[in-house]
Write a protein that holds these residues in place. Sequence first.
Motif, PDB file in Angstrom:
ATOM      1  N   GLU A   1      -7.834 -10.075 -15.610  1.00  0.00           N
ATOM      2  CA  GLU A   1      -8.164  -9.657 -16.972  1.00  0.00           C
ATOM      3  C   GLU A   1      -9.386  -8.755 -17.047  1.00  0.00           C
ATOM      4  OE1 GLU A   1      -8.834 -11.386 -21.498  1.00  0.00           O
ATOM      5  OE2 GLU A   1      -8.646 -12.809 -19.835  1.00  0.00           O
TER       6      GLU A   1
ATOM      7  N   ASP B   1      -8.533  -4.914 -18.057  1.00  0.00           N
ATOM      8  CA  ASP B   1      -7.344  -5.697 -17.745  1.00  0.00           C
ATOM      9  C   ASP B   1      -6.388  -4.891 -16.865  1.00  0.00           C
ATOM     10  OD1 ASP B   1      -5.092  -7.289 -17.713  1.00  0.00           O
ATOM     11  OD2 ASP B   1      -5.092  -7.683 -19.869  1.00  0.00           O
TER      12      ASP B   1
ATOM     13  N   GLY C   1      -4.107  -6.754 -14.873  1.00  0.00           N
ATOM     14  CA  GLY C   1      -2.993  -7.646 -14.572  1.00  0.00           C
ATOM     15  C   GLY C   1      -2.846  -7.904 -13.088  1.00  0.00           C
TER      16      GLY C   1
ATOM     17  N   ASP D   1      -0.456 -14.326 -12.775  1.00  0.00           N
ATOM     18  CA  ASP D   1       0.098 -13.324 -13.688  1.00  0.00           C
ATOM     19  C   ASP D   1       0.524 -13.987 -14.993  1.00  0.00           C
ATOM     20  OD1 ASP D   1       1.236 -11.160 -14.899  1.00  0.00           O
ATOM     21  OD2 ASP D   1       2.972 -11.040 -13.565  1.00  0.00           O
TER      22      ASP D   1
ATOM     23  N   THR E   1      -0.349  -8.699 -19.291  1.00  0.00           N
ATOM     24  CA  THR E   1      -1.505  -7.810 -19.404  1.00  0.00           C
ATOM     25  C   THR E   1      -1.517  -7.165 -20.784  1.00  0.00           C
ATOM     26  OG1 THR E   1      -2.586  -5.826 -18.514  1.00  0.00           O
ATOM     27  CG2 THR E   1      -0.193  -5.902 -18.370  1.00  0.00           C
TER      28      THR E   1
ATOM     29  N   ARG F   1      -0.563 -10.408 -22.541  1.00  0.00           N
ATOM     30  CA  ARG F   1      -1.228 -11.542 -21.903  1.00  0.00           C
ATOM     31  C   ARG F   1      -1.062 -12.814 -22.739  1.00  0.00           C
ATOM     32  NH1 ARG F   1      -4.871 -12.239 -17.856  1.00  0.00           N
ATOM     33  NH2 ARG F   1      -4.752 -10.005 -17.377  1.00  0.00           N
TER      34      ARG F   1
END
Length: 498
Positions: free
Chosen positions: A164, A171, A173, A204, A207, A225
Motif C-alpha cells: 500500500e 500504492d 499492490g 494482495d 490496489t 483495495r
Amino acid sequence: MFSRLKGVTSPCTLACRSVHIKEKGQPLILNPRTNKGMAFTLRERQMLGLQGLLPPKIETQDIQALRFHKNLKKMSDPLQKYIYIMGVQERNEKLFYRILQDDIESLMPIVYTPTVGLACSQYGHIFQKPRGLYISISDRGHIRSIVDNWPENDVKAVVVTDGERILGLGDLGVYGMGIPVGKLCLYTACAGIRPDKCLPVCIDVGTDNNTLLRDPFYMGLYQKRDRSQLYDDLIDEFMVAITGRYGQNTLIQFEDFGNHNAFRFLRKYREKYCTFNDDIQGTAAVALSGLLSVEKVIGTSISEHTVLFLGAGEAALGIANLIVMAMKENGIAEEEAYKRIWMFDKFGLLVKGRCLFASGSPFEPVKLNDGRLFVPGQGNNAYIFPGVALAVILSSVRHISDQVFLEASKALTEQLTEEDISQGRLYPRLSSIQEVSTNIAVRVTNYLYANKMAFRYPEPEDKSSFVRSRMWKCNYDSLLPDVYEWPDFAESPPKIVE
C-alpha cells in the motif's frame, strides 16, 4: 581430494558429512542453490554427471565476479542494472551474494533504495521468474495450505508487505513484492542470514492505483483495495499460518504497509509474535544513531536538543518515540522529553551555518568553496535491520521490544570513527556494513540474554564467536563427500590410500 578406501566393500557403509544433494546432471546447474557455473571441479563434473554440460574451462569465483563487474560497468540504466543483478540471483545464489559483498556501496542502491522503487513500479513489465509467496484475499480460509506449498521447511525470517505504501511511490499492490525480495537480500549480504531461511511475502488485497488497474501487465487482483474486516481476518490467518508451520519464534518483519495499518498491526501483534515494523522501528533506530553521532561532533547531549520533524507519518513517529527513550536514559523526564519534539506538516526551517546531513538514499560528496570535502551520510535502515534480525533469529526471541532498537542504535553510533566524523559522516562507511551488522548483532544478543528475552539455551559464553560462526558464507561448497563416518560394526577405520 577423493580417496580410494581399501577394505571397504560397499559404499552403503559410509555416511557423508559434506553438502547433501539429491540432483545430478543438469538440475544442479539449473538450481541457483547448487549452481557454480564453470567453477565445478573436474571431479565434480565426472561424479555428478556434469561432464560435457559445461565448457571445459574450470573457473574460480573470483573470475566469475570479475566478469560480472566488467559487464555491469557497460550499463548506464539503473533498471537494466537491477534486472542484470537479480538475474544472477536466479542463476547462481552464492555468486550473487559474493558480488554484493564485494561492492555493497555501489550495488545496494540498485538492489535496494532507490532503484528498487523504480523496479517495483515496473515489476510486471520486467517480470521473469516468481520469487516469494503470493497470498491474496481470495485465499482466505486456505492460507496454511498455501504456506505449506513453500519448499523450504525451516524458514527463520519473513518479510511481508501489502504494497500500500511502497517507499514514496504510494500504492503499488502486488508490484510491491520487490521490497521484501530486496530487504531479504540485505539480510544475507549484510548479516549472513542464510538465504534459504528467508521468505518474502506479498499480501494482495487489491490496489487503489488506477494506473495499475488499467495495466495489462499488472500481476495482482484487478479490484480496489479491500479495507473491510476481511482484510484483518486475512492478516490474522497469515500470522497463524506462518508460526504454525515454522514456529512461534519465526521473525516476521512488516514492510511498507499504509500508516494506519502499520501502527495498529505493530500494537496488535508485538506481544503475540516475534515481529517488528522496519518503517517505524528500523528507521527510528538509524535516525537516532545519527543524532547520537551528532553528540560526538558538537559535544552536547541529545537531551539538550530540540528536534523538528517535517510530517508525522510512520517514520517520524517511530523516530520521535525512540528519541524520547534515549532522552529518558539521560535523565530527562518523559513529559519534558515530549516538549522537545516538534512536528510540522509542511514548510521547513532554514538556517545559515556548518550542516550535519544524512539521507536515506546516497548522495555524491559535497565540496565547499574553501576546499573542504564532505561525504553525506546514508541514514539507511540497512544499517539496522539485518543485524537486529540476525540477533533475534540466533537468540530464539519471541517478542521484540523497542529497547532492542535502542541498543542497535547505540551499537551503530559506537562504530563511527574520528575519520568518519572529520569527513562529515554521521554513519560508518557503507562498505563496512557487514562488520557493522555483525557488531550490532553481538550487542543485541548480549542485551537479549542479559534481559532474559532469549530462549535459545545453553547461553553461548562468547557471543561474538557465537554470532560470527553462524553467519552464512558465499564461498562455494564442495558437492562431493570428503569426510566419512565409519559404521558402528567396523573394528577400525579402513586405511585410506591416496
